[in-house]
Scaffold this motif. Structure first.
Motif, PDB file in Angstrom:
ATOM      1  N   PHE A   1       0.768  -1.044  -0.145  1.00 10.06           N
ATOM      2  CA  PHE A   1      -0.316   0.279   0.345  1.00 10.06           C
ATOM      3  C   PHE A   1       0.889   1.034   0.331  1.00 10.06           C
ATOM      4  CE2 PHE A   1      -4.171  -2.409  -0.332  1.00 10.06           C
ATOM      5  CZ  PHE A   1      -5.163  -0.833  -0.294  1.00 10.06           C
ATOM      6  N   PRO A   2       1.811   1.470   0.681  1.00  6.34           N
ATOM      7  CA  PRO A   2       2.731   2.591   0.885  1.00  6.34           C
ATOM      8  C   PRO A   2       2.939   3.309  -0.348  1.00  6.34           C
ATOM      9  CG  PRO A   2       2.786   1.579   2.486  1.00  6.34           C
ATOM     10  CD  PRO A   2       2.354   0.686   2.245  1.00  6.34           C
ATOM     11  N   PHE A   3       4.102   1.633  -1.769  1.00  8.42           N
ATOM     12  CA  PHE A   3       4.029   1.681  -2.924  1.00  8.42           C
ATOM     13  C   PHE A   3       3.620   1.981  -3.584  1.00  8.42           C
ATOM     14  CE2 PHE A   3       4.697  -0.480  -6.682  1.00  8.42           C
ATOM     15  CZ  PHE A   3       5.782   0.748  -7.596  1.00  8.42           C
ATOM     16  N   MET A   4       1.948   1.606  -4.097  1.00  6.30           N
ATOM     17  CA  MET A   4       1.010   1.901  -4.210  1.00  6.30           C
ATOM     18  C   MET A   4       0.908   3.491  -4.423  1.00  6.30           C
ATOM     19  SD  MET A   4      -1.645  -1.320  -5.113  1.00  6.30           S
ATOM     20  CE  MET A   4      -1.912  -1.636  -2.935  1.00  6.30           C
ATOM     21  N   ASN A   5       0.718   3.784  -2.458  1.00  9.24           N
ATOM     22  CA  ASN A   5       0.002   5.388  -2.548  1.00  9.24           C
ATOM     23  C   ASN A   5       1.672   5.911  -3.098  1.00  9.24           C
ATOM     24  OD1 ASN A   5      -2.191   5.032  -1.287  1.00  9.24           O
ATOM     25  ND2 ASN A   5      -0.996   4.564   0.778  1.00  9.24           N
ATOM     26  N   HIS A   6       2.696   5.710  -3.610  1.00  9.39           N
ATOM     27  CA  HIS A   6       3.708   6.765  -4.037  1.00  9.39           C
ATOM     28  C   HIS A   6       3.518   6.233  -5.286  1.00  9.39           C
ATOM     29  CE1 HIS A   6       7.512   7.843  -5.537  1.00  9.39           C
ATOM     30  NE2 HIS A   6       7.364   6.641  -5.561  1.00  9.39           N
ATOM     31  N   LEU A   7       3.201   5.633  -5.422  1.00  7.49           N
ATOM     32  CA  LEU A   7       3.156   5.652  -7.338  1.00  7.49           C
ATOM     33  C   LEU A   7       1.560   6.496  -7.799  1.00  7.49           C
ATOM     34  CD1 LEU A   7       2.891   1.672  -8.769  1.00  7.49           C
ATOM     35  CD2 LEU A   7       4.680   3.498  -9.445  1.00  7.49           C
ATOM     36  N   LEU A   8       0.714   6.144  -7.189  1.00  4.59           N
ATOM     37  CA  LEU A   8      -0.315   7.033  -7.161  1.00  4.59           C
ATOM     38  C   LEU A   8       0.000   9.242  -7.021  1.00  4.59           C
ATOM     39  CD1 LEU A   8      -3.135   7.284  -8.230  1.00  4.59           C
ATOM     40  CD2 LEU A   8      -3.845   7.539  -5.763  1.00  4.59           C
ATOM     41  N   SER A   9       0.774   8.938  -5.726  1.00  2.78           N
ATOM     42  CA  SER A   9       1.415  10.761  -6.027  1.00  2.78           C
ATOM     43  C   SER A   9       1.970  10.920  -7.338  1.00  2.78           C
ATOM     44  CB  SER A   9       2.221  11.065  -4.350  1.00  2.78           C
ATOM     45  OG  SER A   9       2.436  11.544  -4.517  1.00  2.78           O
ATOM     46  N   LYS A  10       2.796   9.985  -7.655  1.00  3.28           N
ATOM     47  CA  LYS A  10       4.260  10.213  -8.381  1.00  3.28           C
ATOM     48  C   LYS A  10       3.498  10.627  -9.844  1.00  3.28           C
ATOM     49  CE  LYS A  10       8.358   9.110  -9.995  1.00  3.28           C
ATOM     50  NZ  LYS A  10       9.871   7.803  -9.929  1.00  3.28           N
TER      51      LYS A  10
ATOM     52  N   TYR B   1       7.181  -7.468  -3.229  1.00  6.06           N
ATOM     53  CA  TYR B   1       8.940  -7.855  -2.979  1.00  6.06           C
ATOM     54  C   TYR B   1       9.590  -6.484  -3.133  1.00  6.06           C
ATOM     55  CZ  TYR B   1       7.382 -12.315  -3.227  1.00  6.06           C
ATOM     56  OH  TYR B   1       7.096 -14.283  -2.742  1.00  6.06           O
ATOM     57  N   GLN B   2       9.956  -6.162  -2.481  1.00 11.33           N
ATOM     58  CA  GLN B   2      10.777  -4.581  -2.086  1.00 11.33           C
ATOM     59  C   GLN B   2      11.425  -4.386  -3.371  1.00 11.33           C
ATOM     60  OE1 GLN B   2       9.837  -2.103   0.211  1.00 11.33           O
ATOM     61  NE2 GLN B   2      10.418  -0.473  -1.078  1.00 11.33           N
ATOM     62  N   LYS B   3      12.345  -6.230  -3.647  1.00 14.07           N
ATOM     63  CA  LYS B   3      13.006  -5.721  -4.522  1.00 14.07           C
ATOM     64  C   LYS B   3      12.321  -5.721  -6.144  1.00 14.07           C
ATOM     65  CE  LYS B   3      13.097 -10.694  -4.824  1.00 14.07           C
ATOM     66  NZ  LYS B   3      12.450 -11.027  -7.095  1.00 14.07           N
ATOM     67  N   ASP B   4      10.993  -5.117  -6.618  1.00 16.79           N
ATOM     68  CA  ASP B   4      10.166  -5.363  -7.580  1.00 16.79           C
ATOM     69  C   ASP B   4      10.309  -3.817  -7.659  1.00 16.79           C
ATOM     70  OD1 ASP B   4      10.081  -7.828  -8.405  1.00 16.79           O
ATOM     71  OD2 ASP B   4       8.818  -8.740  -7.531  1.00 16.79           O
ATOM     72  N   THR B   5      10.225  -3.255  -6.525  1.00 10.56           N
ATOM     73  CA  THR B   5       9.651  -1.669  -7.030  1.00 10.56           C
ATOM     74  C   THR B   5       9.994  -0.450  -7.429  1.00 10.56           C
ATOM     75  OG1 THR B   5      10.774  -1.892  -5.016  1.00 10.56           O
ATOM     76  CG2 THR B   5       8.638  -1.527  -4.051  1.00 10.56           C
ATOM     77  N   LEU B   6      10.956  -1.329  -8.532  1.00 11.18           N
ATOM     78  CA  LEU B   6      11.908  -0.541  -9.374  1.00 11.18           C
ATOM     79  C   LEU B   6      11.064  -0.372 -10.191  1.00 11.18           C
ATOM     80  CD1 LEU B   6      15.758   0.317  -8.102  1.00 11.18           C
ATOM     81  CD2 LEU B   6      14.148   2.283  -7.678  1.00 11.18           C
ATOM     82  N   SER B   7      11.266  -1.996 -10.232  1.00  8.94           N
ATOM     83  CA  SER B   7      10.880  -2.244 -11.868  1.00  8.94           C
ATOM     84  C   SER B   7       9.629  -1.520 -12.211  1.00  8.94           C
ATOM     85  CB  SER B   7      11.655  -3.902 -12.270  1.00  8.94           C
ATOM     86  OG  SER B   7      10.351  -4.711 -11.297  1.00  8.94           O
TER      87      SER B   7
END
Length: 166
Positions: free
Chosen positions: A66-75, A145-151
């Protein structure tokens, strides 16, 4: 959470958002189609990169996604990214508590019967499906997986940059 109440839908009776085209068992949907002709005229998802994420309040990796998706939406939200978070909890109160804890601004679809999850042939939670502006499935991602967030971030960025879509 009042946002959830406004965004939760009973999929069988709803004309909000898109449902995927049925596919062979085990295959992710290849494109998004409307369930109501009114949606065809809506700008809600047309020409958007759509990130569909299935989650549940009891899912530990979902607390990380969820924090990652919130970050994507913000960005990327202002550039054409839409994120639809499909909740699989049986009780909406469990989902509401999770969303309050996560401070989420994501659009949520409540799928307590699992009807949308069946259409997508889910094998894991969380599972994400990312569609390009053309409505075609570009990737399916199981787990978080945190390692996949960049891709994933890079994929969303490249899909937003595509031109020549419908």
């Amino acid at each position: 959470m009042s946002k959830l109440a406004g965004l939760c839908v009973i999929l069988a009776a709803s004309s909000l958002f898109f449902l995927p085209q049925p596919a062979r068992a085990g295959d992710p949907p290849k494109s998004l189609v409307t369930i109501d002709s009114v949606i065809n005229d809506s700008a809600l998802l047309r020409d958007k990169v759509v990130y569909v994420d299935f989650w549940a309040s009891w899912c530990t990796p979902c607390r990380l996604s969820f924090p990652f998706m919130n970050h994507l939406l913000s960005k990327y939200g202002g550039k054409g990214l839409t994120i639809l978070a499909v909740n699989l909890d049986r009780k909406s109160a469990d989902a509401e508590q999770f969303l309050d804890d996560m401070k989420s601004n994501l659009q949520v679809i409540f799928d307590s019967t699992g009807s949308l999850a069946k259409i997508y042939s889910l094998d894991a939670v969380p599972s994400s499906f990312i569609y390009g502006r053309d409505g075609l499935l570009r990737t399916k991602h199981e787990g978080f997986y945190q390692k996949d967030t960049l891709s994933l971030d890079s994929l969303v960025n490249s899909l937003l940059a595509e031109t020549g879509h419908k």
